[in-house]
Design a protein around this motif. Structure first.
Motif, PDB file in Angstrom:
ATOM      1  N   ASP A  29       0.825  -1.276  -0.020  1.00 37.81           N
ATOM      2  CA  ASP A  29      -0.097   0.026  -0.082  1.00 37.81           C
ATOM      3  C   ASP A  29       0.832   1.315  -0.179  1.00 37.81           C
ATOM      4  O   ASP A  29       0.446   2.268  -0.720  1.00 37.81           O
ATOM      5  N   ILE A  30       1.994   1.212   0.569  1.00 35.92           N
ATOM      6  CA  ILE A  30       2.682   2.490   0.792  1.00 35.92           C
ATOM      7  C   ILE A  30       3.886   2.507  -0.380  1.00 35.92           C
ATOM      8  O   ILE A  30       4.905   3.131  -0.284  1.00 35.92           O
ATOM      9  N   GLY A  31       3.716   1.330  -1.338  1.00 38.36           N
ATOM     10  CA  GLY A  31       4.882   1.313  -2.469  1.00 38.36           C
ATOM     11  C   GLY A  31       5.970   0.707  -2.263  1.00 38.36           C
ATOM     12  O   GLY A  31       6.980   0.890  -3.056  1.00 38.36           O
ATOM     13  N   LEU A  32       6.013  -0.134  -1.271  1.00 37.05           N
ATOM     14  CA  LEU A  32       7.242  -1.180  -1.056  1.00 37.05           C
ATOM     15  C   LEU A  32       7.020  -2.288  -1.499  1.00 37.05           C
ATOM     16  O   LEU A  32       6.245  -3.103  -1.028  1.00 37.05           O
ATOM     17  N   SER A  33       7.873  -2.569  -2.529  1.00 38.82           N
ATOM     18  CA  SER A  33       7.740  -4.091  -3.030  1.00 38.82           C
ATOM     19  C   SER A  33       8.649  -4.960  -2.890  1.00 38.82           C
ATOM     20  O   SER A  33       8.427  -6.153  -3.240  1.00 38.82           O
ATOM     21  N   ARG A  34       9.760  -4.240  -2.580  1.00 33.22           N
ATOM     22  CA  ARG A  34      11.070  -5.222  -2.306  1.00 33.22           C
ATOM     23  C   ARG A  34      10.929  -6.054  -0.885  1.00 33.22           C
ATOM     24  O   ARG A  34      11.125  -5.425   0.124  1.00 33.22           O
ATOM     25  N   LEU A  35      10.091  -7.004  -0.717  1.00 34.03           N
ATOM     26  CA  LEU A  35       9.893  -7.810   0.322  1.00 34.03           C
ATOM     27  C   LEU A  35      10.367  -9.290   0.267  1.00 34.03           C
ATOM     28  O   LEU A  35      10.168  -9.953  -0.715  1.00 34.03           O
ATOM     29  N   TRP A  36      11.117  -9.762   1.522  1.00 29.56           N
ATOM     30  CA  TRP A  36      11.633 -11.185   1.471  1.00 29.56           C
ATOM     31  C   TRP A  36      11.279 -11.470   3.029  1.00 29.56           C
ATOM     32  O   TRP A  36      11.117 -11.036   4.004  1.00 29.56           O
ATOM     33  N   LEU A  37      10.967 -13.006   2.604  1.00 33.25           N
ATOM     34  CA  LEU A  37      10.581 -13.545   4.429  1.00 33.25           C
ATOM     35  C   LEU A  37      12.050 -14.162   4.609  1.00 33.25           C
ATOM     36  O   LEU A  37      12.964 -14.663   3.885  1.00 33.25           O
ATOM     37  N   ILE A  38      12.407 -14.048   5.927  1.00 34.50           N
ATOM     38  CA  ILE A  38      13.409 -14.779   6.522  1.00 34.50           C
ATOM     39  C   ILE A  38      12.734 -15.898   7.586  1.00 34.50           C
ATOM     40  O   ILE A  38      12.008 -15.215   8.494  1.00 34.50           O
ATOM     41  N   GLY A  39      13.283 -17.097   7.305  1.00 34.57           N
ATOM     42  CA  GLY A  39      12.589 -18.042   8.228  1.00 34.57           C
ATOM     43  C   GLY A  39      13.497 -18.282   9.405  1.00 34.57           C
ATOM     44  O   GLY A  39      14.490 -18.377   9.308  1.00 34.57           O
ATOM     45  N   ASN A  40      12.963 -17.999  10.629  1.00 34.25           N
ATOM     46  CA  ASN A  40      13.853 -18.157  12.025  1.00 34.25           C
ATOM     47  C   ASN A  40      13.222 -19.204  12.611  1.00 34.25           C
ATOM     48  O   ASN A  40      12.182 -19.627  12.715  1.00 34.25           O
ATOM     49  N   LYS A  41      14.206 -19.868  13.492  1.00 34.75           N
ATOM     50  CA  LYS A  41      14.002 -20.849  14.614  1.00 34.75           C
ATOM     51  C   LYS A  41      13.155 -22.212  14.064  1.00 34.75           C
ATOM     52  O   LYS A  41      12.166 -22.840  14.396  1.00 34.75           O
ATOM     53  N   VAL A  42      13.847 -22.589  12.611  1.00 39.47           N
ATOM     54  CA  VAL A  42      13.599 -23.689  11.725  1.00 39.47           C
ATOM     55  C   VAL A  42      14.146 -24.915  12.490  1.00 39.47           C
ATOM     56  O   VAL A  42      15.438 -24.758  12.681  1.00 39.47           O
ATOM     57  N   ARG A  43      13.231 -25.888  12.714  1.00 39.41           N
ATOM     58  CA  ARG A  43      14.017 -27.028  13.146  1.00 39.41           C
ATOM     59  C   ARG A  43      14.255 -28.130  12.233  1.00 39.41           C
ATOM     60  O   ARG A  43      15.197 -29.195  12.664  1.00 39.41           O
ATOM     61  N   ASN A  44      13.466 -28.243  11.449  1.00 42.15           N
ATOM     62  CA  ASN A  44      13.727 -29.486  10.320  1.00 42.15           C
ATOM     63  C   ASN A  44      13.239 -29.262   9.021  1.00 42.15           C
ATOM     64  O   ASN A  44      12.647 -27.985   8.660  1.00 42.15           O
ATOM     65  N   GLU A  45      13.505 -29.841   7.920  1.00 44.23           N
ATOM     66  CA  GLU A  45      13.040 -29.883   6.622  1.00 44.23           C
ATOM     67  C   GLU A  45      11.768 -29.379   6.582  1.00 44.23           C
ATOM     68  O   GLU A  45      11.127 -28.826   5.705  1.00 44.23           O
ATOM     69  N   GLU A  46      10.817 -30.240   7.270  1.00 43.17           N
ATOM     70  CA  GLU A  46       9.422 -30.155   7.269  1.00 43.17           C
ATOM     71  C   GLU A  46       8.906 -28.674   7.314  1.00 43.17           C
ATOM     72  O   GLU A  46       7.999 -27.987   6.581  1.00 43.17           O
ATOM     73  N   GLU A  47       9.755 -28.044   8.374  1.00 49.92           N
ATOM     74  CA  GLU A  47       9.334 -26.602   8.754  1.00 49.92           C
ATOM     75  C   GLU A  47       9.895 -25.757   7.689  1.00 49.92           C
ATOM     76  O   GLU A  47       9.005 -24.759   7.267  1.00 49.92           O
ATOM     77  N   GLU A  48      10.844 -25.997   7.185  1.00 48.52           N
ATOM     78  CA  GLU A  48      11.397 -25.071   6.118  1.00 48.52           C
ATOM     79  C   GLU A  48      10.707 -25.219   4.941  1.00 48.52           C
ATOM     80  O   GLU A  48      10.209 -24.188   4.097  1.00 48.52           O
ATOM     81  N   THR A  49      10.105 -26.496   4.628  1.00 47.57           N
ATOM     82  CA  THR A  49       9.182 -26.669   3.369  1.00 47.57           C
ATOM     83  C   THR A  49       7.965 -25.959   3.568  1.00 47.57           C
ATOM     84  O   THR A  49       7.480 -25.225   2.663  1.00 47.57           O
ATOM     85  N   PHE A  50       7.359 -25.981   4.721  1.00 50.47           N
ATOM     86  CA  PHE A  50       6.221 -25.258   5.136  1.00 50.47           C
ATOM     87  C   PHE A  50       6.487 -23.692   4.749  1.00 50.47           C
ATOM     88  O   PHE A  50       5.684 -23.222   4.005  1.00 50.47           O
ATOM     89  N   LEU A  51       7.547 -22.986   5.434  1.00 49.03           N
ATOM     90  CA  LEU A  51       7.694 -21.708   5.086  1.00 49.03           C
ATOM     91  C   LEU A  51       8.003 -21.515   3.576  1.00 49.03           C
ATOM     92  O   LEU A  51       7.604 -20.405   3.267  1.00 49.03           O
ATOM     93  N   ARG A  52       8.582 -22.293   2.985  1.00 50.75           N
ATOM     94  CA  ARG A  52       8.970 -22.017   1.547  1.00 50.75           C
ATOM     95  C   ARG A  52       7.561 -22.296   0.593  1.00 50.75           C
ATOM     96  O   ARG A  52       7.509 -21.548  -0.477  1.00 50.75           O
ATOM     97  N   THR A  53       6.676 -23.075   1.070  1.00 53.56           N
ATOM     98  CA  THR A  53       5.600 -23.105   0.223  1.00 53.56           C
ATOM     99  C   THR A  53       4.131 -22.489   0.503  1.00 53.56           C
ATOM    100  O   THR A  53       3.246 -22.241  -0.319  1.00 53.56           O
ATOM    101  N   GLU A  54       4.152 -22.134   1.885  1.00 49.62           N
ATOM    102  CA  GLU A  54       2.896 -21.666   1.965  1.00 49.62           C
ATOM    103  C   GLU A  54       2.411 -20.113   1.565  1.00 49.62           C
ATOM    104  O   GLU A  54       1.260 -20.094   1.426  1.00 49.62           O
ATOM    105  N   THR A  55       3.346 -19.397   1.434  1.00 52.34           N
ATOM    106  CA  THR A  55       2.976 -17.961   0.926  1.00 52.34           C
ATOM    107  C   THR A  55       3.863 -17.745  -0.160  1.00 52.34           C
ATOM    108  O   THR A  55       4.815 -16.775  -0.049  1.00 52.34           O
ATOM    109  N   PRO A  56       3.507 -18.367  -1.318  1.00 57.59           N
ATOM    110  CA  PRO A  56       4.581 -18.147  -2.546  1.00 57.59           C
ATOM    111  C   PRO A  56       4.683 -16.710  -2.965  1.00 57.59           C
ATOM    112  O   PRO A  56       5.683 -16.380  -3.792  1.00 57.59           O
TER     113      PRO A  56
END
Ligand code: ATP
Ligand code: MG
Length: 259
Positions: free
Chosen positions: A184-211
């Motif tokens: 809304d305020i014109g900022l489009s360069r956005l990235w997620l940083i996943g933190n406190k990730v314990r396993n591959e399943e959690e990483e996959t969840f983060l990478r796929t849930e909000t494409p």
């Protein structure tokens, strides 16, 4: 490069801000780390020694100076004030440097607002511009948790945003609210940083849930992070795995932004 670090409360914004600031400083960039949380803790996360921290005055204590330099009292909206006040002596008075990172605390100054064209934001903007002269200089701003602090004025200060998320739907839901506001305020360069990730399943969840917001980096859960806090040591020095993750994120970010 001017980056805001945002996200839900407790996700690891301060931890990431400190890691990135130190990583860039050690890669010989000029770094300005700004603690925009009214209860500041970036100094601790960066391992600033007590005697330096004692010297640090938050920008919000600068009311008289803002009035003197801009010609208007902080909090004034509208009216006349100087938009390029003199700031050359301010860094020495309101910031401290440790291991190549210059740290500035905002205190209760709210730069989010509704697009506040006010003396304090004019002062901060001029100050940041004064401190970050070269393209490769880096500003890392550790934001207040949640979405309230992200107003129109934020875009005046940053050109990209990292949203820290844990592998939970709740933190992703806050991230999506932040994304909407940022867009809304014109900022489009956005990235997620996943933190406190314990396993591959959690990483996959983060990478796929909000494409719609790409993941730029992952930081593993590590009990030594809390240990570092307890011992008063920077995570950067105490947890090699996270220092590595910090460098990787810093490099990925530079690659994206200078593209
Ligand atoms: N990768 C990690 N592994 C384990 N614990 C972590 C990790 N990252 C952060 N923490 C812990 O999570 C807590 C919150 O971290 P931090 O203060 O960086 O979050 P924050 O988003 O800045 O919080 P706030 O919203 O209060 O400003 C701290 O106790 C920290 O030690
Ligand atoms: Mg924090």
């Amino acid at each position: 490069m001017k980056i805001a670090v945002t996200g839900k409360g407790g996700v690891g914004k301060t931890t990431l801000s400190a890691l990135l600031a130190q990583a860039y400083a050690d890669m010989d960039h000029q770094v300005l780390a700004v603690d925009a949380d009214p209860s500041p803790c970036l100094a601790g996360a960066l391992g600033f020694p007590e005697e330096l921290r004692a010297k640090l005055h938050p920008i919000s204590e600068m009311d008289d100076l803002i009035e003197e330099r801009t010609g208007a009292k902080p909090g004034t909206i509208g009216g006349f004030f100087t938009i390029n006040p003199r700031v050359d002596d301010i860094p020495e008075r309101f910031s401290v440097v440790h291991r190549g990172v210059r740290l500035l605390e905002m205190g209760s100054v709210d730069i989010g607002g509704s697009g506040c064209i006010c003396p304090e934001s004019a002062m901060l903007k001029t100050l940041f511009t004064h401190l970050l002269l070269r393209e490769e200089d880096v500003l890392i701003m550790d934001m207040y948790a949640g979405v309230e602090s992200l107003g129109r004025a934020t875009v005046d200060f940053v050109d990209a945003m990292l949203i820290v998320v844990e592998p939970t739907r709740r933190s992703l839901s806050t991230a999506m609210q932040i994304k909407k506001l940022a867009n809304d305020i014109g900022l489009s360069r956005l990235w997620l940083i996943g933190n406190k990730v314990r396993n591959e399943e959690e990483e996959t969840f983060l990478r796929t849930e909000t494409p719609e917001v790409p993941v730029l980096g992952i930081m593993q859960a590590n009990l030594a992070v809390q240990e570092a806090d307890r011992l008063g040591i920077a995570v950067y020095d105490h947890v090699p795995e996270l220092r590595e993750a910090g460098f990787e994120i810093a490099n990925n970010l530079s690659g994206k932004i200078t593209q």
